[in-house]
Design a protein around this motif. Structure first.
Motif, short mmCIF file in Angstrom:
data_model
loop_
_atom_site.label_atom_id
_atom_site.label_comp_id
_atom_site.label_asym_id
_atom_site.label_seq_id
_atom_site.Cartn_x
_atom_site.Cartn_y
_atom_site.Cartn_z
N ILE A 147 -31.64 2.60 32.49
CA ILE A 147 -31.00 2.30 31.21
C ILE A 147 -29.50 2.09 31.42
N SER A 148 -28.89 2.94 32.23
CA SER A 148 -27.46 2.80 32.53
C SER A 148 -27.16 1.48 33.21
N PHE A 149 -27.97 1.12 34.21
CA PHE A 149 -27.79 -0.15 34.91
C PHE A 149 -27.97 -1.32 33.95
N SER A 150 -29.01 -1.27 33.12
CA SER A 150 -29.27 -2.35 32.18
C SER A 150 -28.11 -2.53 31.20
N THR A 151 -27.52 -1.45 30.78
CA THR A 151 -26.38 -1.51 29.87
C THR A 151 -25.19 -2.16 30.56
N TYR A 152 -24.94 -1.79 31.79
CA TYR A 152 -23.88 -2.43 32.58
C TYR A 152 -24.16 -3.92 32.72
N ARG A 153 -25.40 -4.26 33.03
CA ARG A 153 -25.76 -5.67 33.26
C ARG A 153 -25.63 -6.49 31.98
N ASP A 154 -25.99 -5.90 30.84
CA ASP A 154 -25.80 -6.61 29.57
C ASP A 154 -24.34 -7.04 29.42
N ALA A 155 -23.42 -6.11 29.67
CA ALA A 155 -21.99 -6.42 29.54
C ALA A 155 -21.59 -7.51 30.52
N ASN A 156 -22.08 -7.43 31.74
CA ASN A 156 -21.77 -8.42 32.75
C ASN A 156 -22.23 -9.81 32.32
N CYS A 157 -23.47 -9.91 31.82
CA CYS A 157 -24.01 -11.21 31.40
C CYS A 157 -23.25 -11.77 30.21
N ILE A 158 -22.92 -10.93 29.25
CA ILE A 158 -22.15 -11.39 28.09
C ILE A 158 -20.78 -11.90 28.53
N GLY A 159 -20.17 -11.24 29.48
CA GLY A 159 -18.89 -11.70 30.03
C GLY A 159 -19.02 -13.06 30.71
N GLN A 160 -20.13 -13.27 31.43
CA GLN A 160 -20.36 -14.57 32.05
C GLN A 160 -20.50 -15.67 31.01
N ILE A 161 -21.21 -15.37 29.93
CA ILE A 161 -21.36 -16.35 28.86
C ILE A 161 -20.00 -16.65 28.22
N ALA A 162 -19.20 -15.61 28.03
CA ALA A 162 -17.86 -15.80 27.47
C ALA A 162 -17.02 -16.72 28.37
N LEU A 163 -17.14 -16.56 29.68
CA LEU A 163 -16.43 -17.45 30.60
C LEU A 163 -16.96 -18.88 30.49
N TRP A 164 -18.29 -19.03 30.45
CA TRP A 164 -18.88 -20.36 30.31
C TRP A 164 -18.39 -21.05 29.04
N ARG A 165 -18.20 -20.29 27.96
CA ARG A 165 -17.67 -20.88 26.72
C ARG A 165 -16.38 -21.64 27.02
N ARG A 166 -15.50 -20.99 27.74
CA ARG A 166 -14.20 -21.60 28.06
C ARG A 166 -14.35 -22.77 29.02
N LEU A 167 -15.21 -22.64 30.01
CA LEU A 167 -15.44 -23.72 30.98
C LEU A 167 -16.01 -24.96 30.31
N LEU A 168 -16.76 -24.76 29.23
CA LEU A 168 -17.37 -25.87 28.50
C LEU A 168 -16.52 -26.30 27.31
N ASN A 169 -15.28 -25.84 27.27
CA ASN A 169 -14.31 -26.21 26.24
C ASN A 169 -14.65 -25.73 24.83
N TYR A 170 -15.31 -24.59 24.74
CA TYR A 170 -15.53 -23.94 23.45
C TYR A 170 -14.41 -22.93 23.24
N PRO A 171 -14.15 -22.56 21.98
CA PRO A 171 -13.17 -21.49 21.75
C PRO A 171 -13.64 -20.19 22.40
N GLY A 172 -12.70 -19.32 22.69
CA GLY A 172 -13.06 -18.02 23.25
C GLY A 172 -14.00 -17.26 22.34
N MET A 173 -14.69 -16.30 22.90
CA MET A 173 -15.62 -15.50 22.14
C MET A 173 -14.89 -14.68 21.09
#
Length: 164
Positions: free
Chosen positions: A135-161
């Motif tokens: 559960i602890s690892f999954s919670t960490y991974r959720d944050a990591n994945c959301i951060g990656q999506i937030a970065l992709w938003r910027r790379l694809l010229n979307y406004p920041g999260m």
């Protein structure tokens, strides 16, 4: 909001769980379906894969609590498959529906998890950890994945999260 849990060990994790449940939807806000599968001439995991992976993770973890539901991620992500170059991944709309279906069920299971349940061994290929550690690892991974999506938003010229 004060969350009442059976196990005090899960209080902080549940605060993060609630944040992540909301943050994934916010991270995906306004992303066009065609952009969700762009890799920008890299081998990086695209938004659709990252989102599918995090959705699959919640469904997989829910099975530990006897929650047996199907997801659009079942085939493309089982056995921890990495991204498949020519695959068409589920739509963000379908992934969001699955996220919104599993999240409250898993949250309820976490709120009601006993110490004994959290200490159960969780078998993974090549290792065993406790369910609490998973559960602890999954919670960490959720944050990591959301951060990656937030970065992709910027790379694809979307406004920041938007976190609010």
């Amino acid at each position: 909001m004060k969350i009442k849990t059976i196990s005090n060990r899960l209080y902080g994790i549940l605060v993060l769980f609630e944040m992540h449940t909301d943050f994934l939807i916010r991270a995906l806000d306004g992303i066009k379906e065609e952009d969700a599968q762009k890799r920008l001439d890299t081998k990086a995991n695209h938004i659709a894969w990252i989102t599918g992976s995090i959705v699959y993770g919640r469904y997989y973890l829910a099975k530990s609590f006897g929650i047996e539901l199907n997801s659009v991620t079942d085939e493309l992500f089982k056995d921890n498959k990495g991204i498949i170059d020519d695959a068409v991944y589920p739509s963000l709309a379908d992934l969001k529906k699955d996220w919104e279906k599993i999240s409250p069920l898993l949250q309820d299971a976490l709120i009601n998890a006993t110490e004994e349940k959290l200490d159960e061994m969780y078998k993974m290929p090549g290792m065993e950890i406790t369910l609490f550690e998973m559960i602890s690892f999954s919670t960490y991974r959720d944050a990591n994945c959301i951060g990656q999506i937030a970065l992709w938003r910027r790379l694809l010229n979307y406004p920041g999260m938007n976190y609010m």
